[in-house]
Structures are given as structure tokens and as C-alpha cells.
Motif scaffolding. Sequence first.
Motif, PDB file in Angstrom:
ATOM      1  N   ALA A  78      -4.302   4.655   1.289  1.00 46.48           N
ATOM      2  CA  ALA A  78      -4.445   5.718   0.290  1.00 46.48           C
ATOM      3  C   ALA A  78      -5.907   6.104   0.127  1.00 46.48           C
ATOM      4  O   ALA A  78      -6.256   7.297   0.095  1.00 46.48           O
ATOM      5  CB  ALA A  78      -3.856   5.256  -1.043  1.00 46.48           C
ATOM      6  N   GLU A  79      -6.774   5.116   0.032  1.00 46.27           N
ATOM      7  CA  GLU A  79      -8.202   5.395  -0.100  1.00 46.27           C
ATOM      8  C   GLU A  79      -8.739   6.112   1.137  1.00 46.27           C
ATOM      9  O   GLU A  79      -9.545   7.052   1.034  1.00 46.27           O
ATOM     10  CB  GLU A  79      -8.953   4.078  -0.312  1.00 46.27           C
ATOM     11  CG  GLU A  79     -10.451   4.229  -0.457  1.00 46.27           C
ATOM     12  CD  GLU A  79     -11.139   2.885  -0.628  1.00 46.27           C
ATOM     13  OE1 GLU A  79     -12.377   2.844  -0.485  1.00 46.27           O
ATOM     14  OE2 GLU A  79     -10.437   1.888  -0.893  1.00 46.27           O
ATOM     15  N   ARG A 123      -7.746   9.791   1.055  1.00 41.06           N
ATOM     16  CA  ARG A 123      -8.522  10.574   0.095  1.00 41.06           C
ATOM     17  C   ARG A 123      -9.902  10.915   0.656  1.00 41.06           C
ATOM     18  O   ARG A 123     -10.415  12.013   0.467  1.00 41.06           O
ATOM     19  CB  ARG A 123      -8.656   9.803  -1.219  1.00 41.06           C
ATOM     20  CG  ARG A 123      -7.362   9.689  -2.023  1.00 41.06           C
ATOM     21  CD  ARG A 123      -7.631   9.128  -3.412  1.00 41.06           C
ATOM     22  NE  ARG A 123      -6.386   8.906  -4.146  1.00 41.06           N
ATOM     23  CZ  ARG A 123      -5.773   7.718  -4.216  1.00 41.06           C
ATOM     24  NH1 ARG A 123      -6.311   6.669  -3.594  1.00 41.06           N
ATOM     25  NH2 ARG A 123      -4.660   7.595  -4.891  1.00 41.06           N
ATOM     26  N   GLY A 136       0.792  -1.224   0.000  1.00 40.73           N
ATOM     27  CA  GLY A 136       0.000   0.000   0.000  1.00 40.73           C
ATOM     28  C   GLY A 136       0.818   1.264   0.000  1.00 40.73           C
ATOM     29  O   GLY A 136       0.279   2.358  -0.216  1.00 40.73           O
ATOM     30  N   GLU A 164      -3.606  -1.485   4.388  1.00 37.02           N
ATOM     31  CA  GLU A 164      -3.380  -1.550   2.953  1.00 37.02           C
ATOM     32  C   GLU A 164      -4.263  -0.570   2.179  1.00 37.02           C
ATOM     33  O   GLU A 164      -3.933  -0.180   1.066  1.00 37.02           O
ATOM     34  CB  GLU A 164      -3.621  -2.977   2.450  1.00 37.02           C
ATOM     35  CG  GLU A 164      -2.601  -3.981   2.981  1.00 37.02           C
ATOM     36  CD  GLU A 164      -2.745  -5.336   2.320  1.00 37.02           C
ATOM     37  OE1 GLU A 164      -3.392  -5.410   1.258  1.00 37.02           O
ATOM     38  OE2 GLU A 164      -2.219  -6.319   2.860  1.00 37.02           O
ATOM     39  N   ARG A 165      -5.397  -0.174   2.756  1.00 36.35           N
ATOM     40  CA  ARG A 165      -6.281   0.779   2.082  1.00 36.35           C
ATOM     41  C   ARG A 165      -6.009   2.201   2.564  1.00 36.35           C
ATOM     42  O   ARG A 165      -6.895   3.062   2.549  1.00 36.35           O
ATOM     43  CB  ARG A 165      -7.735   0.405   2.341  1.00 36.35           C
ATOM     44  CG  ARG A 165      -8.122  -0.966   1.812  1.00 36.35           C
ATOM     45  CD  ARG A 165      -9.597  -1.224   2.041  1.00 36.35           C
ATOM     46  NE  ARG A 165     -10.429  -0.213   1.402  1.00 36.35           N
ATOM     47  CZ  ARG A 165     -11.727  -0.048   1.655  1.00 36.35           C
ATOM     48  NH1 ARG A 165     -12.307  -0.813   2.577  1.00 36.35           N
ATOM     49  NH2 ARG A 165     -12.421   0.891   1.031  1.00 36.35           N
ATOM     50  N   GLY A 188       2.983   2.449  -2.124  1.00 40.62           N
ATOM     51  CA  GLY A 188       3.065   3.141  -3.402  1.00 40.62           C
ATOM     52  C   GLY A 188       1.896   4.082  -3.623  1.00 40.62           C
ATOM     53  O   GLY A 188       2.080   5.250  -4.005  1.00 40.62           O
ATOM     54  N   ASP A 189       0.686   3.601  -3.390  1.00 33.08           N
ATOM     55  CA  ASP A 189      -0.486   4.462  -3.550  1.00 33.08           C
ATOM     56  C   ASP A 189      -0.479   5.591  -2.532  1.00 33.08           C
ATOM     57  O   ASP A 189      -0.879   6.726  -2.835  1.00 33.08           O
ATOM     58  CB  ASP A 189      -1.755   3.627  -3.400  1.00 33.08           C
ATOM     59  CG  ASP A 189      -1.931   2.625  -4.535  1.00 33.08           C
ATOM     60  OD1 ASP A 189      -1.342   2.849  -5.607  1.00 33.08           O
ATOM     61  OD2 ASP A 189      -2.642   1.623  -4.328  1.00 33.08           O
ATOM     62  N   GLU A 228       6.895  12.275   0.940  1.00 35.46           N
ATOM     63  CA  GLU A 228       6.609  10.909   0.540  1.00 35.46           C
ATOM     64  C   GLU A 228       7.264   9.893   1.465  1.00 35.46           C
ATOM     65  O   GLU A 228       6.877   8.718   1.482  1.00 35.46           O
ATOM     66  CB  GLU A 228       7.067  10.688  -0.903  1.00 35.46           C
ATOM     67  CG  GLU A 228       6.331  11.565  -1.910  1.00 35.46           C
ATOM     68  CD  GLU A 228       6.775  11.325  -3.336  1.00 35.46           C
ATOM     69  OE1 GLU A 228       7.320  10.231  -3.601  1.00 35.46           O
ATOM     70  OE2 GLU A 228       6.592  12.222  -4.175  1.00 35.46           O
ATOM     71  N   GLN A 282       1.626   8.578  -3.578  1.00 34.19           N
ATOM     72  CA  GLN A 282       0.991   9.488  -4.523  1.00 34.19           C
ATOM     73  C   GLN A 282       0.052  10.461  -3.809  1.00 34.19           C
ATOM     74  O   GLN A 282       0.014  11.650  -4.128  1.00 34.19           O
ATOM     75  CB  GLN A 282       0.223   8.679  -5.564  1.00 34.19           C
ATOM     76  CG  GLN A 282       1.101   7.782  -6.427  1.00 34.19           C
ATOM     77  CD  GLN A 282       0.277   6.963  -7.420  1.00 34.19           C
ATOM     78  OE1 GLN A 282      -0.914   7.212  -7.599  1.00 34.19           O
ATOM     79  NE2 GLN A 282       0.910   5.983  -8.049  1.00 34.19           N
ATOM     80  N   VAL A 283      -0.710   9.957  -2.849  1.00 31.19           N
ATOM     81  CA  VAL A 283      -1.636  10.830  -2.125  1.00 31.19           C
ATOM     82  C   VAL A 283      -0.867  11.859  -1.306  1.00 31.19           C
ATOM     83  O   VAL A 283      -1.240  13.034  -1.247  1.00 31.19           O
ATOM     84  CB  VAL A 283      -2.559  10.000  -1.218  1.00 31.19           C
ATOM     85  CG1 VAL A 283      -3.510  10.900  -0.442  1.00 31.19           C
ATOM     86  CG2 VAL A 283      -3.358   8.993  -2.036  1.00 31.19           C
TER      87      VAL A 283
END
Length: 778
Positions: free
Chosen positions: A197-198, A201, A167, A194-195, A169-170, A182, A173-174
Motif C-alpha cells: 500500500a505504501e 501511494r 497487507g 507487505e508494504r 487490507g491497506d 479491490e 483502500q489504495v
Amino acid sequence: MGLTAGGDHSDQSSTDEADGPVTGAQAPSAGHGGTSGGPRVDPGGAGDAEERPAEAGTGMGPGGSAPAAPGEPGDAKAPAEAGPRGVQGGQGRRSAAAEALAAAVRAVESGERSAASFFNDAPAPRPAAPAAPARERARAAAPASAPAPVRPPSARPAPGPGGEIPGSGDVRQVLAAGGAPETLAGRVAEVLGERAAEALREDPWQLLAVPGVRPDQADGFARALLGPDCEPGDERRALALTGWLLERAALKGHTALESSALREALAKVSVPDPDEALRTAIAEGVVLVFQDALDAAPGARPRAAEDEEAEQPVRVLLGLDRYALAEESLADGLARLASTFASPQGGAADGEAPAGDPGAPGWESAAAAAPTASAAELIRTAAAHGLVAHSGGEAARAEPVALVAAARAMGLRAYVAAHSEDGRRRLAASLSEAAGGGRSAAPDSDPDTGPDADPETASAAVTVAGLLADAEGPGRDEEGTLALDLLAVLDAPQLDVETAAMLVESLPDGARLVLSGDPGVLWSAGPGRVFADLVAARRCPQVVSRTPDPGPIGELISGIGIGELNQVEAPGKEVVIVPVRDAGEAVHRTVQLVADSVPRAIGIPAEQTQVITPGHGGAAGTRALNAALKDRLNPGPGRFGGFDPGDRVAYSPAPGRTVPGTVVSADAEGLRLDCAGTPVVVVREEVGELVRHGWALTAHQAAGARWPAAVVVLPGDATAGLTRAWVYTAFGRGERHLSVVHGAESALPKAVAEIPFKNRTTRLRALLQAQTPTAPTD
């Protein structure tokens, strides 16, 4: 002020150390610059303000609409696993139970209804007793070769094929889109899963769950992601800040906060409507609401019989479920133990009571043979009760040891536990001596393996952490509880509420528990004040030792315990005061004491002298002192992540727990340490978080251990954190010698006389008083 300048052990004109302070590598401020490895989590950080490590930089720049709360220590931060609880639940639908809780707190605070009318429902579910993990025992014969190094299980998720946490990598980006470094990606993925990034957001303020991130930084991140939709009154922001503030409170030792205090804190971080924020947090399950009965004011008239139905004043508390469940589980477990021998015990059919029965003749025989009257009192009290509180100084540690030795002689499975490995080794030596009829072990012999050691007896001395991890002690039975009949826990003030709950839940029905400690020392590094609350609740027998601590150091500590800083006679230079003008001179004189004066004048080598100072930061904090001491005692380039072979270190395998050690080497597997004879490997990725130099420690890190000599540094810029408990703890770490590098002037006697401790808001005392009968008085 009682203590007078005794001068150094050496000529003060010595110039073999550099003048001025030698500052160590400081973690950059979270608002300036970036770190190459994300936020650093200081190991071994303590819960109270005077002990919290400086906040690590996250590399995030300033730019939030809500600065950190005024008065909130900007250098405080959470342990590795800390983070706001429940910040992910901002968008869920309110359940009926949540609505009821929200209505409850509104009605109580507005005075519409009695708090008691909302809090008589069934209690929250208690956590079950911990399951017994697999246990590997190595008690047979001593191994022919050196023991295998301990590789503590990593708290990090298993890395993926490329060595990156799933997770990340995503998340990277966020973070880039939100203007955050980063390098935080790995830590965010650890905390949010693992979620991650979501989740970021959907709710950028979940970044506050990452240790070291401040509200203004999270606000700037949210503004970059949400644009004009980012508002101070966003419900997601209020929920995240509520959890963050309660976690910050936990760092100071609180398990809950009064609703008024939490409202004020929310207002300070620019939440527009704190009342609505709290109602939402309660409804969403981010926090739980409780009410505790308030004690009557001193001198208040006792309530008459006709007033029994009148409403009792209460306080409304808000807390995280993590600490609420721990305190309630602990209260239940202590009540269970306290009732163990509440009813008369029947003996065997022939009139001979079993060995563990309160009426067994072995108890009185053991009490009659006890080395002191206080030990005899403790043995008799423990014989008749399942839960006992025992208090006393360093010399009083022999009393629970005598109890355990007597119980083992009766055939009971009895163990004694300490907070630190140093404490365990000292207990093992005392237990072997007690079991051997008073024969002392050789001064330099190992209590576990020395020529006078009894392995079976020595194995009865354990650490609390080792006992709970099934690495030490008796192991567990088929029901998952510890296979023992009696447990005496020394250093009980160092038990935080979560550790204490795990320990009590692990004890089987019918077991005896003796919590023993010095009430004058600092409370636990983690949240709670378990021992103080148990004593204040008066729901179990209390045995107060009458055995004084000997010598000039013991006399000094005894005076501090009652608020008096007295001058003591020290013909053998047992206590020496070294006045200094500023922090730079304090560092200079400390290095001189450790490296030259104490070894030459007292005969104690540098490796047996421990430096103790109020905090990690500052010109005379642990970082600056460790840098100066390393430069003098073990200079080197720090080629292994800042460490060299021979460096003294403080290794923190868990938040609030510090293990002294020495660097041996480093290789591809990680940094290799020798921790009191136990080889330990710390993986490379965790060295920066779990290991720091250890020539200088804070008082919380040093609690539970003792050294032949201690040098306590009191710089003038650290006086705000001084309390009687801090001074009592720090001054008591030296066995044969104490040097005080004194730049605090009048702040030292003032702290001893007027500031006993920094109070904590907890619920354990009220919980115990609500469900346990008052302890009988003899």
C-alpha cells in the motif's frame, strides 16, 4: 502445396455434433468489466507470440493517457512470477557505478568512444551454485498403499489469521482510491509485499508489476491518486514502463533488447523523452547495459592482421539483471564443463585408466557394441569431452540412451533427463531395454513398475524439474552439486536460460553434460534459446544423428524440417488432411475426429488423442476447443471451479511447464488430479491460475510429449503465428496418426518454406564465443 486433402475418416455428412463453433469461457478484456477473482494468469503460457495466452482481465477500466503500444499483442501477459524488475527504485540516488553505466551508453550511442573501452571491467558477480534443499527419497520398497498426493509449495505468501494475505487490507483502500478493483488486493500484496500500500501511494505505476495490468490502466490509476501531478514524463512512470517492456520482451523469448528497439517501444507508450528515460533506468539499476560484437556480413572481407586493433562493430543491448546474470552464469558453467578434458588425462599407475577417464578401455568397447553408428559416435565423443551437443529427431533419442546405459555399465553415475513426465517414462522404457540387451518391455507395461522393469535402471530417467527439485535422480553431495558423473538432457531446445543456468551450476567439476534435442522444434517457453545458441557458438563437439524417423509421419516431419511440405503416402491413414472453411467448422470437425473418427477408423481412443492449436484465444483456440470437447466427451456442470471428475486438464506447476492430468475429485484441500499416476492436490485458491482443460493444448504446451494420435487445428484466423518450427513441433506430436484440420490455406506452406522461426535477442552465443576456445574438429 504438397499436402492434399485426404478427407476425414468418416462420412462428412455426420450431424451428431452441433454446427458452428462452441466457444469456451473467455477471460474478459482488461478494459471491460471486472472479474471476481482478480487477474487470471494463464498456466503454461509460452514465450513466443504464437503461443502466448490471452491476457486475463484485471477488472480495471480504460482511462489512461498512454495506450498499449501499437503492434504489441494485447492478449499477451506474463507468467505468475513475472513483473517489471526494479520498478521500486525510482527515487534512489545514483551511485558512481550507475553514473558510469549511464555515461557508457551515451558515449557508445553517440559514437564518442569505443564500446569496448567501457566494457572491459570485472564482470558482474555470478550467482553461486544453488544450495541443496532437503531431500526426501522414497526409493526403498513400493508402498503398500497408494502414494501420498503431491502438494506443490504455493507461490503465494502465507495468509494471515483471516485467510487474507498480509497487507491486503491497506492495499484494498489504495486501489479503491485509485478506481481499481479491490479484488486485485491479494495479487498486489503478493507481488509488492507487505508494504504494498505504501509503495503504491509513493509510486502508482508499480501496479504494472502485477501480471495482466496494462500501461493505460496503470496511468488511469496514477491519475486518480496523483491528480494534476500525474504527467506522462514522470520519472517513476518511465522506470516502470522500461521494466514492463523488458518483461514483455522476455515473454517473446528475448533476454535483452537493442537500445534502439527499447527506445521505440518507450515512445509508443507515450514516454516523452525515451533517451532520458533509458539513461535514468540505467543509472537507477532498473536495466543493465551490454555490448556484443556483431558478426561480419555475409561475403565481407576477413579482417587483415594490421586491422586487429581496429574497432569491431558492436550492438548495445539493455536487459534485466535477472536474465543477464542467468546467461552469464550459464556461459561460465558451460565453459567450465567444456574444459573438463581439455588437458590430457593421466591414467592409473599401473596403466589402467579409471572408468570415467577418456582413455578408459570401456568407452571403446561400449562404442563397438552400440546399436547404431550414430550412437557409437556419440559415445566416443562424450568419452573425450565434458560438453557435447547432440541433435536428431525422435528416433535419435535412442542414442543418448545408449550412452547412458553404457556409462552405467562402466560403473559411472549416469542419468538421462527429459522435459516432460511423458518423455521421462519413454526414456525409462528405452533405458531398461538398452540395459537388458535389447529386450523390449511389454507394450502396456509401466517402465517404472511393470513386470520387466528394473527399478534401479528406471530411476536413471528423470525430468529436469524433478532433478533440480531433488525429487528425482541421485540427490546432492556435501558441496550441493548433483552426485553424478554424466548427464544427458534430452528435449534441450525446451531449456530456458534460467533453468539451464540452474542445471549447469548444479553439475560438479569433472562431470560430462550432453545436451540433446531436435533443432527443428520450438524453442523454450521461457526466455532464451539455449540449445540454438550453443550449437551456433560452435564451442563444443556436435554430433548430428543419421537415424531417420520412420513411417509417413517421420517422412512428413523430415521434409518440414528443411522447409518442404510434401505429400506423403499413408496407406494406413497415418496422415489425414481435413479441409475446413472457417473456425466454426474447424471446431466441429475436431470434435468429430477425436470422439468418433479416429477411434473408429484408427483404433485409438479419445483419451489417447491430443488436440493442438496455435493459441488459447479465438474461435478455434484452446478455450473454444476444450469447451466443445468437454461437452462431447465429459459433459458436466463444472462444479469444482469449472471442472468435473474425468476432465482432462493441463496443470502448470511452474511457468512454461505443463503436466497433463485428469481430475479425480475435489474437497476442502483443493482439486485432486491424477498426473500420469502421480496424485496431485492443487489448493483451491490456485486452481484458476494453474489448471485449465487439457483436451486441446498449444504446441509449446505439448512440446516434449507424444501421444498415439494428434489432431492439429489450423484455423484461418491464426495464421499470423505460424512458423516452420511451430508446424514441425505440432505435426510431430502424434506417434501413429496425425490429422490436420486445415483452414490456413496458403499460409501453411508459406510458413514452412519462408518463416523458420521467430528470432530472439539473446547474449549466450556471444558470451560463449568470448570465453571458450573453438571446438576441435575431427
